[in-house]
Every structure is written in C-alpha cells, then in structure tokens.
Design a protein around this motif. Structure first.
Motif, PDB file in Angstrom:
ATOM      1  N   SER A   2       0.861  -1.176   0.000  1.00  0.00           N
ATOM      2  CA  SER A   2       0.000   0.000   0.000  1.00  0.00           C
ATOM      3  C   SER A   2       0.901   1.230   0.000  1.00  0.00           C
ATOM      4  N   PHE A   3       0.316   2.381  -0.280  1.00  0.00           N
ATOM      5  CA  PHE A   3       1.086   3.618  -0.238  1.00  0.00           C
ATOM      6  C   PHE A   3       0.185   4.728   0.280  1.00  0.00           C
ATOM      7  N   GLN A   4       0.787   5.814   0.707  1.00  0.00           N
ATOM      8  CA  GLN A   4       0.060   6.935   1.302  1.00  0.00           C
ATOM      9  C   GLN A   4      -0.004   8.098   0.315  1.00  0.00           C
ATOM     10  N   ILE A   5      -1.158   8.755   0.275  1.00  0.00           N
ATOM     11  CA  ILE A   5      -1.282  10.015  -0.459  1.00  0.00           C
ATOM     12  C   ILE A   5      -1.940  11.025   0.469  1.00  0.00           C
ATOM     13  N   GLY A   6      -1.743  12.292   0.182  1.00  0.00           N
ATOM     14  CA  GLY A   6      -2.382  13.329   0.978  1.00  0.00           C
ATOM     15  C   GLY A   6      -1.442  14.467   1.261  1.00  0.00           C
ATOM     16  N   ASN A   7      -1.835  15.269   2.250  1.00  0.00           N
ATOM     17  CA  ASN A   7      -1.010  16.396   2.666  1.00  0.00           C
ATOM     18  C   ASN A   7      -0.842  16.347   4.180  1.00  0.00           C
ATOM     19  N   TYR A   8      -0.482  17.454   4.768  1.00  0.00           N
ATOM     20  CA  TYR A   8      -0.178  17.478   6.200  1.00  0.00           C
ATOM     21  C   TYR A   8      -1.386  17.132   7.074  1.00  0.00           C
ATOM     22  N   ASP A   9      -2.570  17.594   6.689  1.00  0.00           N
ATOM     23  CA  ASP A   9      -3.757  17.394   7.513  1.00  0.00           C
ATOM     24  C   ASP A   9      -4.463  16.070   7.251  1.00  0.00           C
ATOM     25  N   HIS A  10      -4.445  15.612   6.008  1.00  0.00           N
ATOM     26  CA  HIS A  10      -5.181  14.396   5.640  1.00  0.00           C
ATOM     27  C   HIS A  10      -4.265  13.461   4.865  1.00  0.00           C
ATOM     28  N   GLU A  11      -4.247  12.226   5.300  1.00  0.00           N
ATOM     29  CA  GLU A  11      -3.449  11.233   4.600  1.00  0.00           C
ATOM     30  C   GLU A  11      -4.295   9.977   4.437  1.00  0.00           C
ATOM     31  N   PHE A  12      -4.197   9.359   3.279  1.00  0.00           N
ATOM     32  CA  PHE A  12      -5.006   8.187   2.956  1.00  0.00           C
ATOM     33  C   PHE A  12      -4.114   7.044   2.503  1.00  0.00           C
TER      34      PHE A  12
END
Length: 153
Positions: free
Chosen positions: A43-53
């Motif tokens: 799996s991998f993470q996407i998003g920014n400082y406030d929200h990560e998925f």
C-alpha cells in the motif's frame, strides 16, 4: 422442468472468461489464468499534512488482470468485472480496510453514450454488493479529456 427453463435463460457457459477452457466452479476463471494474476500486497500513502489516505491495489496491471480490465472496458465483459470486483473484495478483507461508502470515477455524458455504461460504476456497484456497502455518486466530471489509450507516455 425448472432446470430446463433456467438452462435456456442462463446459458451455463462454464468456460474461463480468458482462455475459454472448461471450468468446474463459479469463479468464471480457470486456475491457470488465475495463477497468471500477480497480487499486489503493498500500500502507499497520499495526501497532505492534515489528511493522509492509504491506497491499495488488488493486482498488478499485467498478464491476466490486464486482459480482464481490457475485456471489461472495451468488450463489455461483465463476467470480467465480477472477477475484478472479487479481487478488490479480497484486498478489502485481507487488509482490514474500514470504510462507509463506495464511489466511482464519473464519465462525461458523451463518453457514457459512446461506451454505453460506466465500467468504474459497475465495479463499485458489484463490490458494494460483495461487501454490503452503499455506492454513492459524489463526483462530477466537468472536462471532456482524451482517452489515455491514445496518448503518448
């Protein structure tokens, strides 16, 4: 008599959706073709400082999975879509993914009219039945973009 009537309505085509060899279960795909699907466990993470998925893929886009996707997208093979959705269901269960609803990538009216159905909506609705979650339409496509298949790298 009921079996005869059902046999007429449902053709009983127990052949692999890819290689057309006889199969003896309800999976629509033979063991040889199934073994040609490379399962993705990362799996991998996407998003920014406030929200990560966390993002997951069920299989790599190669071999039999690539053929299934092409058959669903360009040949209206809903049996292929059922197989793909089954792999997606397995990924959800094996990775303990918790979610409330499913959605899908929309199409423009022009593209929908040309293709006849939205394959990502079909996958979402099939997957929704497998996992018992509602499917909602919460996105709108506003720009008619070119098909990726005709683009260069």
């Amino acid at each position: 008599m009921l079996d005869c009537v059902l046999g007429l309505v449902y053709c009983g085509d127990e052949k692999c959706v890819l290689c057309k060899k006889d199969i003896y279960d309800d999976e629509n795909i033979c063991k040889m073709c199934k073994d040609n699907i490379k399962i993705c466990r990362d799996s991998f993470q996407i998003g920014n400082y406030d929200h990560e998925f966390s993002c997951y893929s069920s299989a790599y886009y190669s071999g039999a999975m690539m053929e299934l996707i092409i058959k669903l997208k360009y040949k209206n093979s809903f049996r292929s879509g059922d197989i793909i959705a089954s792999y997606m269901k397995d990924t959800i269960y094996n990775s303990n993914i918790d979610f409330d609803v499913l959605t899908y990538v929309p199409m423009t009216k022009k593209s929908l009219k040309k293709r006849g159905y939205n394959q990502s909506e079909y996958l979402a609705r099939t997957l929704g039945k497998y996992v018992g979650k509602p499917v909602i339409c919460c996105l709108t496509k506003t720009k008619d973009t070119k098909d990726q298949i005709g683009l260069s790298r």
